[in-house]
Design an enzyme around this catalytic site. Structure first.
Site, PDB file in Angstrom:
ATOM      1  N   PHE A 240     -28.824   9.429 -28.911  1.00 21.27           N
ATOM      2  CA  PHE A 240     -28.323   9.948 -30.182  1.00 21.27           C
ATOM      3  C   PHE A 240     -27.086  10.814 -30.015  1.00 21.27           C
ATOM      4  O   PHE A 240     -26.876  11.785 -30.729  1.00 21.27           O
ATOM      5  CB  PHE A 240     -29.418  10.713 -30.926  1.00 21.27           C
ATOM      6  CG  PHE A 240     -30.726   9.984 -30.981  1.00 21.27           C
ATOM      7  CD1 PHE A 240     -30.805   8.715 -31.521  1.00 21.27           C
ATOM      8  CD2 PHE A 240     -31.871  10.548 -30.459  1.00 21.27           C
ATOM      9  CE1 PHE A 240     -32.009   8.016 -31.558  1.00 21.27           C
ATOM     10  CE2 PHE A 240     -33.083   9.859 -30.491  1.00 21.27           C
ATOM     11  CZ  PHE A 240     -33.148   8.590 -31.035  1.00 21.27           C
ATOM     12  N   GLY A 475     -32.238   1.579 -26.502  1.00 25.10           N
ATOM     13  CA  GLY A 475     -33.216   1.354 -27.553  1.00 25.10           C
ATOM     14  C   GLY A 475     -32.626   0.638 -28.748  1.00 25.10           C
ATOM     15  O   GLY A 475     -33.303   0.418 -29.751  1.00 25.10           O
ATOM     16  N   LEU A 612     -26.532  -9.574 -36.772  1.00 21.83           N
ATOM     17  CA  LEU A 612     -26.760 -10.574 -35.733  1.00 21.83           C
ATOM     18  C   LEU A 612     -28.234 -10.807 -35.441  1.00 21.83           C
ATOM     19  O   LEU A 612     -28.616 -11.891 -35.025  1.00 21.83           O
ATOM     20  CB  LEU A 612     -26.039 -10.157 -34.441  1.00 21.83           C
ATOM     21  CG  LEU A 612     -24.514  -9.995 -34.547  1.00 21.83           C
ATOM     22  CD1 LEU A 612     -23.932  -9.692 -33.178  1.00 21.83           C
ATOM     23  CD2 LEU A 612     -23.868 -11.232 -35.145  1.00 21.83           C
ATOM     24  N   ASN A 613     -29.059  -9.790 -35.614  1.00 24.10           N
ATOM     25  CA  ASN A 613     -30.491  -9.941 -35.353  1.00 24.10           C
ATOM     26  C   ASN A 613     -31.254  -9.099 -36.368  1.00 24.10           C
ATOM     27  O   ASN A 613     -31.235  -7.868 -36.318  1.00 24.10           O
ATOM     28  CB  ASN A 613     -30.844  -9.509 -33.933  1.00 24.10           C
ATOM     29  CG  ASN A 613     -32.328  -9.720 -33.621  1.00 24.10           C
ATOM     30  OD1 ASN A 613     -33.058 -10.355 -34.371  1.00 24.10           O
ATOM     31  ND2 ASN A 613     -32.773  -9.175 -32.500  1.00 24.10           N
ATOM     32  N   THR A 616     -34.110  -6.413 -34.855  1.00 23.15           N
ATOM     33  CA  THR A 616     -33.663  -5.131 -34.306  1.00 23.15           C
ATOM     34  C   THR A 616     -32.826  -4.349 -35.313  1.00 23.15           C
ATOM     35  O   THR A 616     -32.816  -3.116 -35.285  1.00 23.15           O
ATOM     36  CB  THR A 616     -32.870  -5.344 -33.008  1.00 23.15           C
ATOM     37  OG1 THR A 616     -31.816  -6.287 -33.234  1.00 23.15           O
ATOM     38  CG2 THR A 616     -33.773  -5.863 -31.900  1.00 23.15           C
ATOM     39  N   GLY A 684     -20.945  -1.909 -36.890  1.00 26.05           N
ATOM     40  CA  GLY A 684     -22.053  -1.160 -36.315  1.00 26.05           C
ATOM     41  C   GLY A 684     -23.048  -0.729 -37.374  1.00 26.05           C
ATOM     42  O   GLY A 684     -22.689  -0.487 -38.528  1.00 26.05           O
ATOM     43  N   GLU A 687     -26.077   4.102 -36.992  1.00 26.94           N
ATOM     44  CA  GLU A 687     -26.030   5.470 -37.517  1.00 26.94           C
ATOM     45  C   GLU A 687     -25.974   5.574 -39.032  1.00 26.94           C
ATOM     46  O   GLU A 687     -26.279   6.631 -39.588  1.00 26.94           O
ATOM     47  CB  GLU A 687     -24.824   6.196 -36.914  1.00 26.94           C
ATOM     48  CG  GLU A 687     -24.986   6.455 -35.424  1.00 26.94           C
ATOM     49  CD  GLU A 687     -23.697   6.871 -34.741  1.00 26.94           C
ATOM     50  OE1 GLU A 687     -23.437   8.075 -34.638  1.00 26.94           O
ATOM     51  OE2 GLU A 687     -22.945   5.978 -34.299  1.00 26.94           O
TER      52      GLU A 687
END
Length: 721
Positions: A240, A475, A612-613, A616, A684, A687
């Site tokens: 983090f 992670g 993309l997934n 996750t 991204g 966050e």
């Protein structure tokens, strides 16, 4: 035309079995032959100097091999300052540099012994005498205040339009102040290092989110060529932001290992993590908003005070919590200004923590927008629609892709926002007051750049691929995401792709931070796979309609390799501004007699480009939302103003959400690719989920109770009047 999460591919974590069975080795799991253990000794005063350090008893204790102090530390080379993004130490001052004390817990000695217990006992025997000096650990007590000009290239003292005139002329004005406390990243895996030397080469296992940064710092510290330092971190148990800087303990572990000629392991205690690892600084944010009678924004003035360390003034890469970077661009405001002050305190230098600046900005900004909605009698969601920015208003650039209005629409529909009564205290369920609140989420588009290598090999069982890059798995699902990308690019099952991460011996990658690893590495993997397809076509002599895998099987033992890279892209270029968006809708239940708050329902929708997934991604979104619940209701690192130490520096006193605090969370996303940002269209997503979550909860608490709380964490005492 947009898509939703139903169109996103999904795959379970390819590293999941290794993690749950203990096969995945984390830093502290490494036990090289001859391993020794080190324990750090911290100062017990917050300011002054060490006038005497008695190490005789420690040196004579059973099993003790070395007691390292400023007196015998020896010389270290000039460390990088981070201005070239080539590695960051946690502080400008190297560890054990001299006898000056700047903060409680600052390392004053290191004890190395045969066993951990012997090192702990030896450390307990070190005796220090101090000459104390005045100190400050609270913003109001600071005697020195600086005004940073920039943070990570973004200016902190800015203005556009005519804020003075716009404020004076605004029919509706709000002048409110929001505060937030010290927060700590508090990752599950404590910071740890295992260092060992082989002649003039150094191998370091480190809990880090940036192996290349560690390599740069360590090579500079010991005067080595970068290739003489190998850093490995294939698995990291959370970070983090707290593991982007190369820890002082890492430098000292390598120094001690060189001195005794044996491997040295250091694992920080939880108290040391919370005391000596950079955290999110407290903030005081004054928000002055001028608007028309319908809530259309005319001016926003955002003035911030945060804190920094007393010994960091002048450090060119010093971090300050950049709270205004989002308020300047999120809404269509013609006049804007921002100022930033940093009070110098006797604490660890603040550092990056998940959504640094964005999470704290959204707390103040989105709470203020909610106040404005009530002031003008507008629905909070409609007020945000009314002030929607069709382009970046501060930099006068179009967005590369923006679907925030769709996030609002989809989130409101899934939540049932149209059934929300306007007046506070209008909803009850038995003894509980029910509140509904919402807020905008946003996070910038960062791409730090990476190189990926893809190797395709013909085997008896069919072709297999290996993907290699030095970015770290923290992670975030990096192993799975890169395996899926390569599988798609080569036409292979995911199970036939192996991914190698977290090693400076692999192709370079920037830090795993800023929600940038996927957007930096996945396009590089894609391009490397395209290169391999070209190589396969050449081998086929241009023969059409031949499967790549079949072709490779015709060449026994053949291996094809390709590398590709992505370049850095920070927030904007001359053509577009790159930003992700989202919307949170929250329900809370408040027991008015005791002020107990429970978040009972969350609906969040995000616009982060192509996902993309899905598996996750959903996990990342939910984890960040829970992080936001902690910011809103739990987390507060408290310093004793008399003794200067953090009094709740453990997991018993520093509260984070547990299972009972987490409600049903409905997460979805728009899924529209942002092909201007990268060829895969992804941005991204690690966050953005925390941004806006705290104000959505705070706004829901106001709707439930009619009490506006402007300080975090929101406590029951503030609701019992």
């Amino acid at each position: 035309m947009t898509t939703t999460q139903e169109n996103s591919p999904a795959h379970v974590r390819v590293d999941g079995r290794a993690k749950v069975t203990g096969q995945a080795l984390y830093t502290a799991d490494h036990h090289p032959p001859g391993l020794t253990h080190a324990v750090l000794v911290g100062a017990t005063v917050p300011s002054g100097r060490v006038t005497g350090l008695d190490t005789a008893a420690a040196s004579a204790a059973p099993g003790v091999l070395l007691v390292l102090t400023p007196a015998n530390r020896g010389r270290l080379g000039q460390l990088p300052d981070g201005t070239r993004y080539d590695g960051w130490p946690p502080e400008a001052r190297p560890p054990l540099a001299d006898d000056t004390i700047h903060r409680w817990g600052q390392y004053i000695a290191l004890v190395v012994a045969e066993t951990l217990e012997q090192a702990q006992y030896g450390a307990s025997l070190v005796r220090a005498r101090y000459e104390t000096a005045p100190f400050a650990t609270a913003l109001d007590d600071a005697t020195v205040v600086s005004r940073p000009e920039q943070v990570m290239g973004e200016p902190m003292q800015i203005s556009r339009g005519d804020p003075d005139t716009a404020w004076a002329d605004a029919p509706v004005r709000l002048d409110v102040t929001y505060t937030s406390p010290n927060n700590h990243p508090c990752a599950l895996e404590p910071h740890a290092t295992v260092a060992e030397w082989d002649g003039e080469t150094l191998l370091v296992h480190d809990s880090t989110q940036w192996v290349r940064g560690d390599q740069a710092v360590l090579s500079a510290a010991f005067g080595l060529a970068p290739e003489a330092v190998r850093v490995r971190a294939p698995y990291v148990g959370g970070m983090f932001g707290s593991k982007i800087a190369t820890g002082s303990h890492t430098i000292l572990a390598a120094l001690a290992a060189r001195r005794i000629g044996r491997p040295v392991k250091i694992v920080l205690t939880r108290k040391q993590v919370l005391t000596n690892v950079g955290h999110r600084s407290e903030t005081v944010q004054r928000m002055r908003v001028g608007a028309g009678p319908d809530g259309s924004l005319a001016v926003l003035r955002h003035d911030t005070r945060t804190h920094a360390a007393v010994n960091e003034d002048g450090n060119p890469s010093e971090f300050h919590e950049p709270t205004s970077t989002m308020s300047r661009l999120l809404y269509d405001v013609p006049a804007y200004s921002a100022t930033h002050e940093s009070a110098r305190l006797n604490v660890m230098a603040p550092g990056w923590m998940r959504a640094p600046g964005e999470a704290t900005c959204q707390w103040a900004l989105e709470s203020t927008l909610d106040e404005l909605a009530y002031e003008v009698g507008a629905d909070p969601l409609e007020l945000r629609r009314r002030n929607h920015a069709g382009r970046d208003p501060h930099h006068d650039l179009p967005w590369s892709s923006k679907h925030l209005l769709e996030c609002y629409e989809q989130g409101a529909r899934r939540f049932g926002w149209d059934r929300r009564p306007d007046a506070p205290r209008s909803l009850r369920d038995g003894p509980d007051l029910i509140g509904w609140g919402m807020a905008t989420a946003t996070y910038p588009g960062w791409r730090f750049g990476a190189t990926a290598r893809v190797r395709l090999s013909g085997t008896a069982g069919g072709p297999r691929a290996t993907v290699s890059t030095s970015g770290s798995e923290v992670g975030n699902g990096a192993y799975t995401m890169l395996a899926m990308t390569a599988a798609e690019g080569l036409g292979l099952p995911v199970e036939r792709v192996t991914v190698e991460l977290g090693d400076t011996g692999l192709p370079p990658s920037a830090q795993t931070g800023g929600s940038s690893l996927t957007v930096s590495t996945a396009p590089a993997v894609r391009d490397a796979c395209l290169d391999i397809r070209v190589q396969l076509a050449r081998l086929a002599g241009g023969r059409p309609n031949m499967a790549d895998g079949d072709l490779l099987a015709e060449v026994p033992g053949a291996t094809l390799t390709a590398e590709a890279s992505t370049s850095p892209l920070f927030l904007r270029d001359g053509e577009f501004a790159y930003q992700s968006f989202g919307a949170h809708f929250v329900e809370v239940r408040v027991r008015p007699e005791i002020g107990r708050i429970r978040v009972s329902r969350v609906v969040s929708v995000f616009d982060v480009g192509r996902v993309l997934n899905a598996t996750t991604a959903r996990s990342q979104f939910i984890g960040a939302i829970i992080f936001g619940i902690g910011q809103a209701l739990h987390e507060n690192l408290i310093y004793d103003p008399v003794h200067g130490l953090p009094v709740n520096a453990d997991l018993g006193g520093y509260l984070v959400p547990v299972n009972a605090d987490v409600p049903a969370i409905d997460v979805s996303w728009i899924g529209a690719p942002d092909l201007a940002f990268n060829p895969l269209g992804c941005r991204g997503l690690g966050e953005i989920g925390i941004t806006g979550m705290a104000p959505a909860i705070g706004n829901a608490v106001f709707h439930a109770t009619g009490v506006r709380v402007r300080s975090l964490p929101i406590s029951p005492a503030e609701l019992v009047r």
